[in-house]
Design a protein around this motif. Structure first.
Motif, PDB file in Angstrom:
ATOM      1  N   GLN A   1       0.695   5.726  -1.407  1.00  0.00           N
ATOM      2  CA  GLN A   1       1.365   4.426  -1.479  1.00  0.00           C
ATOM      3  C   GLN A   1       0.426   3.413  -2.127  1.00  0.00           C
ATOM      4  O   GLN A   1      -0.691   3.197  -1.677  1.00  0.00           O
ATOM      5  N   VAL A   2       0.928   2.788  -3.192  1.00  0.00           N
ATOM      6  CA  VAL A   2       0.113   1.819  -3.918  1.00  0.00           C
ATOM      7  C   VAL A   2       0.103   0.489  -3.175  1.00  0.00           C
ATOM      8  O   VAL A   2       1.142  -0.010  -2.748  1.00  0.00           O
ATOM      9  N   GLN A   3      -1.078  -0.069  -3.026  1.00  0.00           N
ATOM     10  CA  GLN A   3      -1.203  -1.408  -2.441  1.00  0.00           C
ATOM     11  C   GLN A   3      -2.158  -2.233  -3.289  1.00  0.00           C
ATOM     12  O   GLN A   3      -3.251  -1.770  -3.633  1.00  0.00           O
ATOM     13  N   SER A  25      -5.464   0.073  -3.680  1.00  0.00           N
ATOM     14  CA  SER A  25      -5.567   1.354  -2.999  1.00  0.00           C
ATOM     15  C   SER A  25      -4.357   2.193  -3.382  1.00  0.00           C
ATOM     16  O   SER A  25      -3.329   1.662  -3.813  1.00  0.00           O
ATOM     17  N   GLY A  26      -4.498   3.505  -3.231  1.00  0.00           N
ATOM     18  CA  GLY A  26      -3.376   4.392  -3.553  1.00  0.00           C
ATOM     19  C   GLY A  26      -3.236   4.714  -5.031  1.00  0.00           C
ATOM     20  O   GLY A  26      -2.231   5.300  -5.438  1.00  0.00           O
ATOM     21  N   SER A 106       2.699  -1.599 -10.633  1.00  0.00           N
ATOM     22  CA  SER A 106       2.819  -2.053  -9.244  1.00  0.00           C
ATOM     23  C   SER A 106       2.302  -3.474  -9.121  1.00  0.00           C
ATOM     24  O   SER A 106       1.396  -3.880  -9.860  1.00  0.00           O
ATOM     25  N   GLN A 109       1.389  -9.022  -3.594  1.00  0.00           N
ATOM     26  CA  GLN A 109       2.320  -9.965  -2.964  1.00  0.00           C
ATOM     27  C   GLN A 109       2.161 -11.385  -3.521  1.00  0.00           C
ATOM     28  O   GLN A 109       3.005 -12.241  -3.298  1.00  0.00           O
TER      29      GLN A 109
END
Length: 117
Positions: A1-3, A25-26, A106, A109
């Protein structure tokens, strides 16, 4: 999972500086094109700066000479040093990671940057 997690935004007076950070991350960070985008109220999201896996940088004309993008592959992080900030720089700033230019990639936020006059 990309963050992608941005930090470093805030309120600053015109002429001041801020440094944004984005930790990923990810993803295999070193392979990604990393970018900073911004979106002001009522406006479309626009590219501010990007840096390729090889370190080639691109800047929007409006920020050339004032902003500097950099990356630290060891820390999976990309940074945006913003100097001589102007009220027109007020926006939500987003971090983006993509493997190829044509990919959407990606998004983080976002972090709010507000420059007061």
């Amino acid at each position: 999972q990309v963050q992608l997690v941005e930090s470093g935004g805030g309120l600053v007076q015109a002429g001041g500086s801020l440094r944004l950070s984005c930790e990923a991350s990810g993803i295999i960070f070193r392979l990604n094109i990393m970018g900073w985008y911004r979106q002001a109220p009522g406006k479309q999201r626009e590219l501010v700066a990007s840096i390729t896996s090889g370190g080639t940088t691109t800047y929007a004309d409006s920020v050339k000479g004032r902003f500097t993008i950099s990356r630290d592959n060891g820390k999976n992080s990309v940074y945006l040093q913003m100097n001589s900030l102007e009220p027109e720089d007020t926006a939500v700033y987003y971090c983006n990671a993509r493997l190829r230019v044509e990919h959407i990639g990606s998004w983080g936020q976002g972090t709010q940057v507000t420059v007061s006059s």
